[in-house]
Enzyme design. Structure first.
Site, PDB file in Angstrom:
ATOM      1  N   HIS A 221       0.813  -1.221   0.000  1.00 59.15           N
ATOM      2  CA  HIS A 221       0.000   0.000   0.000  1.00 59.15           C
ATOM      3  C   HIS A 221       0.847   1.272   0.000  1.00 59.15           C
ATOM      4  O   HIS A 221       0.316   2.356  -0.255  1.00 59.15           O
ATOM      5  CB  HIS A 221      -1.021  -0.015   1.149  1.00 59.15           C
ATOM      6  CG  HIS A 221      -0.480   0.223   2.508  1.00 59.15           C
ATOM      7  ND1 HIS A 221      -0.229  -0.808   3.403  1.00 59.15           N
ATOM      8  CD2 HIS A 221      -0.147   1.367   3.174  1.00 59.15           C
ATOM      9  CE1 HIS A 221       0.212  -0.296   4.536  1.00 59.15           C
ATOM     10  NE2 HIS A 221       0.286   1.010   4.420  1.00 59.15           N
TER      11      HIS A 221
ATOM     12  N   ASP B 285       0.303  -7.639   1.357  1.00 59.23           N
ATOM     13  CA  ASP B 285       0.677  -6.234   1.534  1.00 59.23           C
ATOM     14  C   ASP B 285       2.190  -6.048   1.585  1.00 59.23           C
ATOM     15  O   ASP B 285       2.705  -5.268   2.379  1.00 59.23           O
ATOM     16  CB  ASP B 285       0.025  -5.635   2.783  1.00 59.23           C
ATOM     17  CG  ASP B 285       0.059  -4.104   2.772  1.00 59.23           C
ATOM     18  OD1 ASP B 285       0.185  -3.521   1.675  1.00 59.23           O
ATOM     19  OD2 ASP B 285      -0.026  -3.500   3.862  1.00 59.23           O
TER      20      ASP B 285
ATOM     21  N   SER C 293       4.437   2.645   7.813  1.00 60.55           N
ATOM     22  CA  SER C 293       4.161   1.462   6.998  1.00 60.55           C
ATOM     23  C   SER C 293       5.371   1.071   6.167  1.00 60.55           C
ATOM     24  O   SER C 293       5.962   1.908   5.472  1.00 60.55           O
ATOM     25  CB  SER C 293       2.979   1.727   6.054  1.00 60.55           C
ATOM     26  OG  SER C 293       1.780   1.855   6.774  1.00 60.55           O
TER      27      SER C 293
END
Length: 215
Positions: free
Chosen positions: A53, A83, A167
């Protein structure tokens, strides 16, 4: 700072250069920022793992290093369900990839550090400290936004502060070994200190396939 014989500052000094800030752009416009971890190096080529992402929807990927060097990267492969994504870049300075630890031997209560770039470049290299709050946590993920879960991620739970921009960053133990890739947090008002990371053993499995096949 020392904890149970470990020097946390030395761990941070050792690992931080291998954690980069990633800026993803589309048509020369930045669309997201996140973090990535250098896990392999061969001569001047380096490989970086991050979250899917972080790079999704982009056509240009820029890496900012702790020495303030900025380098373009190419996308090697990505997987929406796990992911994870792999980038590759060429550098003209020395860097040591992070050592990868065994996430299968983690236990609740172990001290961990999260290193990444919450809120982007201005806060690159941010370090937060916490513990492993739980292992083998299952989190349902809706990847196509149809209101139904498409996949269950098996994750590590930590109370080390994880924020947008973290992230793709590193979750490391006090040996400086990568034991997870920070990926998500429960961010509703009723919850606090519930961050999650993809376990390193799962990361190794997926990135080997991304390197070989791009998917």
């Amino acid at each position: 700072i020392e904890e149970d014989g470990f020097d946390i500052e030395k761990v941070v000094d050792m690992v931080s250069p291998a954690v980069v800030t990633i800026t993803t752009s589309l048509n020369d416009r930045a669309i997201s920022t996140g973090s990535g971890v250098i896990y392999a190096k061969n001569n001047d080529d380096i490989w970086i793992v991050t979250n899917n992402h972080v790079i999704e929807g982009g056509d240009d990927f820029e890496l900012l290093f702790t020495n303030q060097q900025v380098v373009e990267a190419e996308l090697i492969g990505a997987d929406e369900l796990s992911d994870l994504a792999v980038l590759k870049a060429t550098i003209d300075f020395d860097i040591t990839p992070v050592a990868v630890g065994d996430s299968a031997i983690l236990e609740p209560g172990q001290t961990v550090l999260a290193i990444g770039s919450p809120a982007g470049e201005d806060f690159a290299g941010t370090v937060t400290k916490g513990i492993i709050s739980g292992v083998d946590r299952t989190l349902a993920v809706d990847t196509d936004n149809d209101g139904r879960a498409d996949w269950d991620l098996i994750l590590l739970q930590t109370d080390a502060a994880i924020n947008p921009g973290n992230s793709g960053g590193a979750l490391v133990n006090l040996n400086g070994e990568l034991i997870g890739i920070n990926t998500i947090k429960i961010a509703t008002q009723a919850y606090e200190g519930m961050g999650f990371a993809i376990p390193s053993n799962e990361v190794v499995n997926i990135i080997s396939q991304l390197e070989a096949h791009g998917e």
